[in-house]
Write an enzyme that holds these catalytic residues in place. Structure first.
Site, PDB file in Angstrom:
ATOM      1  CG  HIS A  62      -1.932  -0.975   1.374  1.00 41.18           C
ATOM      2  ND1 HIS A  62      -2.129  -1.740   2.503  1.00 41.18           N
ATOM      3  CD2 HIS A  62      -2.893  -1.369   0.497  1.00 41.18           C
ATOM      4  CE1 HIS A  62      -3.153  -2.553   2.316  1.00 41.18           C
ATOM      5  NE2 HIS A  62      -3.636  -2.358   1.103  1.00 41.18           N
ATOM      6  CE  LYS A  70     -15.027  -6.880   4.702  1.00 42.18           C
ATOM      7  NZ  LYS A  70     -13.930  -6.611   3.785  1.00 42.18           N
ATOM      8  NE  ARG A 105      -1.880  -7.709  -3.591  1.00 41.92           N
ATOM      9  CZ  ARG A 105      -2.646  -8.207  -2.640  1.00 41.92           C
ATOM     10  NH1 ARG A 105      -2.188  -8.331  -1.414  1.00 41.92           N
ATOM     11  NH2 ARG A 105      -3.868  -8.603  -2.911  1.00 41.92           N
ATOM     12  CB  SER A 126      -3.930  -6.395   5.300  1.00 44.06           C
ATOM     13  OG  SER A 126      -3.709  -5.185   4.637  1.00 44.06           O
TER      14      SER A 126
END
Ligand code: PNS
Length: 163
Positions: free
Chosen positions: A18, A42, A92, A130
């Site tokens: 990031h 969440k 990515r 993450s």
């Protein structure tokens, strides 16, 4: 005309991948706002205020034209409120592409004036996520190559508490 971009995400927590995208986007736009999604449905590892704080500490050297703000609801609505014409997302690997393509088309359908710009994440951070950083930190592993320094400290602290 000043070019304003939003770099939206969950950032639970911010990774080196990031940060790499934020750094490169910061050099492309007049103003970059890292938008941190607050999704009440969440349960993130870090609460929204902490995620914002950790990103601010991680992007502090990118310049005053980079800001970090929490938002909820639609990303394009947030972009509209901030006067942004661009969304920035990192890719990515090819596996990111399908979901990103779908999101970009959805956002463009919702708001025609907002375009998504993709940056290829630097090769050395292509493996970083993450989720993996949290897993490694949870079991006491070294995450210093995966997340910015303030995040590495926060992860160590967070998992020390729960041990
Ligand atoms: O870091 P993430 O979880 O990959 O980020 C995903 C994010 C926050 C960019 C995306 O879920 C999003 O934009 N959510 C806000 C709701 C929204 O605008 N949905 C429609 C576009 S897909």
């Amino acid at each position: 005309m000043s070019r304003v971009a939003i770099f939206p995400g969950s950032f639970d927590p911010m990774t080196m991948a990031h940060l790499d995208v934020a750094r490169r986007a910061a050099s492309l736009f007049d103003r970059l706002i890292v938008g941190v999604l607050h999704n009440p449905k969440k349960s993130p590892l870090f609460p929204i205020e902490r995620r914002v704080e950790l990103i601010r500490a991680s992007v502090a050297d990118l310049g005053e034209h980079v800001a970090v703000e929490a938002f909820d609801g639609l990303t394009v609505e947030f972009a509209r409120r901030q006067g942004a014409g661009f969304l920035v997302r990192g890719l990515r690997a090819i596996s990111d592409f399908e979901a990103e393509l779908q999101m970009a088309h959805t956002n463009r359908r919702l708001e025609r004036s907002v375009d998504t710009v993709f940056l290829m994440t630097a090769l050395e951070y292509g493996f970083v996520s993450s989720t993996l950083a949290k897993e490694v930190a949870q079991f006491g592993g070294d995450v210093s190559a995966m997340v910015p320094e303030p995040v590495a400290r926060a992860l160590a602290e967070r998992f020390r508490e729960s041990r």
